[in-house]
Design a protein around this motif. Structure first.
Motif, PDB file in Angstrom:
ATOM      1  N   ARG A 121      87.637  -0.664  -5.338  1.00  0.00           N
ATOM      2  CA  ARG A 121      88.926  -0.565  -4.639  1.00  0.00           C
ATOM      3  C   ARG A 121      90.088  -0.820  -5.598  1.00  0.00           C
ATOM      4  N   GLU A 122      89.927  -1.815  -6.471  1.00  0.00           N
ATOM      5  CA  GLU A 122      90.981  -2.133  -7.439  1.00  0.00           C
ATOM      6  C   GLU A 122      91.232  -0.974  -8.405  1.00  0.00           C
ATOM      7  N   GLU A 123      90.204  -0.128  -8.583  1.00  0.00           N
ATOM      8  CA  GLU A 123      90.342   1.040  -9.455  1.00  0.00           C
ATOM      9  C   GLU A 123      90.879   2.249  -8.691  1.00  0.00           C
ATOM     10  N   GLY A 124      91.209   2.060  -7.396  1.00  0.00           N
ATOM     11  CA  GLY A 124      91.849   3.114  -6.631  1.00  0.00           C
ATOM     12  C   GLY A 124      90.937   4.001  -5.806  1.00  0.00           C
ATOM     13  N   ALA A 125      89.659   3.696  -5.733  1.00  0.00           N
ATOM     14  CA  ALA A 125      88.726   4.493  -4.929  1.00  0.00           C
ATOM     15  C   ALA A 125      88.271   3.662  -3.730  1.00  0.00           C
ATOM     16  N   GLU A 126      87.685   4.324  -2.763  1.00  0.00           N
ATOM     17  CA  GLU A 126      87.158   3.625  -1.588  1.00  0.00           C
ATOM     18  C   GLU A 126      85.636   3.783  -1.580  1.00  0.00           C
ATOM     19  N   PRO A 127      84.902   2.689  -1.775  1.00  0.00           N
ATOM     20  CA  PRO A 127      83.443   2.783  -1.814  1.00  0.00           C
ATOM     21  C   PRO A 127      82.855   3.038  -0.434  1.00  0.00           C
ATOM     22  N   VAL A 128      81.772   3.783  -0.394  1.00  0.00           N
ATOM     23  CA  VAL A 128      81.006   3.984   0.833  1.00  0.00           C
ATOM     24  C   VAL A 128      79.810   3.038   0.725  1.00  0.00           C
ATOM     25  N   ILE A 129      79.790   2.029   1.586  1.00  0.00           N
ATOM     26  CA  ILE A 129      78.782   0.970   1.495  1.00  0.00           C
ATOM     27  C   ILE A 129      78.261   0.608   2.876  1.00  0.00           C
ATOM     28  N   TYR A 130      77.158  -0.104   2.905  1.00  0.00           N
ATOM     29  CA  TYR A 130      76.652  -0.740   4.116  1.00  0.00           C
ATOM     30  C   TYR A 130      75.839  -1.951   3.690  1.00  0.00           C
ATOM     31  N   THR A 131      75.562  -2.828   4.620  1.00  0.00           N
ATOM     32  CA  THR A 131      74.774  -4.020   4.344  1.00  0.00           C
ATOM     33  C   THR A 131      73.324  -3.737   4.698  1.00  0.00           C
ATOM     34  N   ALA A 132      72.442  -3.923   3.743  1.00  0.00           N
ATOM     35  CA  ALA A 132      71.015  -3.680   3.947  1.00  0.00           C
ATOM     36  C   ALA A 132      70.422  -4.711   4.899  1.00  0.00           C
ATOM     37  N   GLY A 133      69.460  -4.281   5.669  1.00  0.00           N
ATOM     38  CA  GLY A 133      68.677  -5.209   6.477  1.00  0.00           C
ATOM     39  C   GLY A 133      67.723  -5.979   5.575  1.00  0.00           C
ATOM     40  N   ARG A 134      67.072  -6.960   6.128  1.00  0.00           N
ATOM     41  CA  ARG A 134      66.212  -7.853   5.348  1.00  0.00           C
ATOM     42  C   ARG A 134      65.113  -7.113   4.568  1.00  0.00           C
ATOM     43  N   GLU A 135      64.373  -6.229   5.236  1.00  0.00           N
ATOM     44  CA  GLU A 135      63.276  -5.528   4.566  1.00  0.00           C
ATOM     45  C   GLU A 135      63.797  -4.570   3.497  1.00  0.00           C
ATOM     46  N   GLU A 136      64.875  -3.861   3.816  1.00  0.00           N
ATOM     47  CA  GLU A 136      65.463  -2.960   2.829  1.00  0.00           C
ATOM     48  C   GLU A 136      65.970  -3.752   1.633  1.00  0.00           C
ATOM     49  N   TYR A 137      66.607  -4.892   1.894  1.00  0.00           N
ATOM     50  CA  TYR A 137      67.118  -5.744   0.819  1.00  0.00           C
ATOM     51  C   TYR A 137      65.984  -6.163  -0.113  1.00  0.00           C
ATOM     52  N   ARG A 138      64.871  -6.613   0.468  1.00  0.00           N
ATOM     53  CA  ARG A 138      63.725  -7.020  -0.359  1.00  0.00           C
ATOM     54  C   ARG A 138      63.226  -5.870  -1.219  1.00  0.00           C
ATOM     55  N   SER A 139      63.108  -4.705  -0.620  1.00  0.00           N
ATOM     56  CA  SER A 139      62.636  -3.533  -1.353  1.00  0.00           C
ATOM     57  C   SER A 139      63.614  -3.141  -2.451  1.00  0.00           C
ATOM     58  N   ARG A 140      64.886  -3.137  -2.116  1.00  0.00           N
ATOM     59  CA  ARG A 140      65.897  -2.761  -3.106  1.00  0.00           C
ATOM     60  C   ARG A 140      66.012  -3.797  -4.222  1.00  0.00           C
ATOM     61  N   LEU A 141      65.795  -5.072  -3.927  1.00  0.00           N
ATOM     62  CA  LEU A 141      65.784  -6.093  -4.983  1.00  0.00           C
ATOM     63  C   LEU A 141      64.641  -5.830  -5.965  1.00  0.00           C
ATOM     64  N   GLY A 194      63.102  -3.758 -11.489  1.00  0.00           N
ATOM     65  CA  GLY A 194      62.556  -2.756 -12.400  1.00  0.00           C
ATOM     66  C   GLY A 194      63.647  -2.077 -13.209  1.00  0.00           C
ATOM     67  N   GLU A 195      64.751  -1.747 -12.551  1.00  0.00           N
ATOM     68  CA  GLU A 195      65.889  -1.101 -13.223  1.00  0.00           C
ATOM     69  C   GLU A 195      66.448  -2.008 -14.322  1.00  0.00           C
ATOM     70  N   GLU A 196      66.644  -3.282 -13.995  1.00  0.00           N
ATOM     71  CA  GLU A 196      67.230  -4.207 -14.970  1.00  0.00           C
ATOM     72  C   GLU A 196      66.269  -4.494 -16.125  1.00  0.00           C
ATOM     73  N   VAL A 197      64.982  -4.597 -15.838  1.00  0.00           N
ATOM     74  CA  VAL A 197      64.004  -4.811 -16.911  1.00  0.00           C
ATOM     75  C   VAL A 197      63.995  -3.596 -17.842  1.00  0.00           C
ATOM     76  N   ALA A 198      64.029  -2.398 -17.273  1.00  0.00           N
ATOM     77  CA  ALA A 198      64.061  -1.188 -18.102  1.00  0.00           C
ATOM     78  C   ALA A 198      65.299  -1.179 -18.993  1.00  0.00           C
ATOM     79  N   GLU A 199      66.447  -1.570 -18.447  1.00  0.00           N
ATOM     80  CA  GLU A 199      67.668  -1.618 -19.251  1.00  0.00           C
ATOM     81  C   GLU A 199      67.551  -2.651 -20.371  1.00  0.00           C
TER      82      GLU A 199
END
Length: 108
Positions: free
Chosen positions: A20-40, A45-50
């Motif tokens: 937002r500070e950069e002038g754009a509007e993000p499209v976001i939502y809050t993950a549910g518990r199971e989705e959050y666990r999966s996405r974490l 894996g993404e961070e380890v690869a980096e």
């Protein structure tokens, strides 16, 4: 419960504000518990690869990202930083750490 979309990715809490500070509007939502666990787990894996691809200069920052995800995973499991450190210390006491750089190649 409907499976979540595989589009998008888990981002740090302040990322929408930064966008937002950069002038754009993000499209976001809050993950549910199971989705959050999966996405974490995906994020770990993404961070380890980096980290594995990082050069010496950027490796500490990438490793800090791994640690941030590990802490979030621990919190999701109901384990705080002090408990995690005690678990780590117990394992290190029982099995050692990695400071001696020992490589096992099998048994005779």
């Amino acid at each position: 419960m409907e499976p979540y979309s595989r589009h998008g990715k888990l981002v740090r809490d302040r990322i929408p504000q930064i966008i937002r500070e950069e002038g754009a509007e993000p499209v976001i939502y809050t993950a549910g518990r199971e989705e959050y666990r999966s996405r974490l787990r995906d994020k770990l894996g993404e961070e380890v690869a980096e980290f594995l691809e990082a050069d010496k200069d950027s490796a500490p920052e990438e490793l800090a990202d791994v640690l941030e995800v590990v802490r979030a995973l621990a919190a999701d499991l109901g384990v705080d930083a002090d408990q995690m450190e005690k678990i780590r210390e117990t394992k290190a006491s029982e099995r050692g750490g990695f400071a001696d750089r020992i490589v096992w190649t099998g048994n005779r």
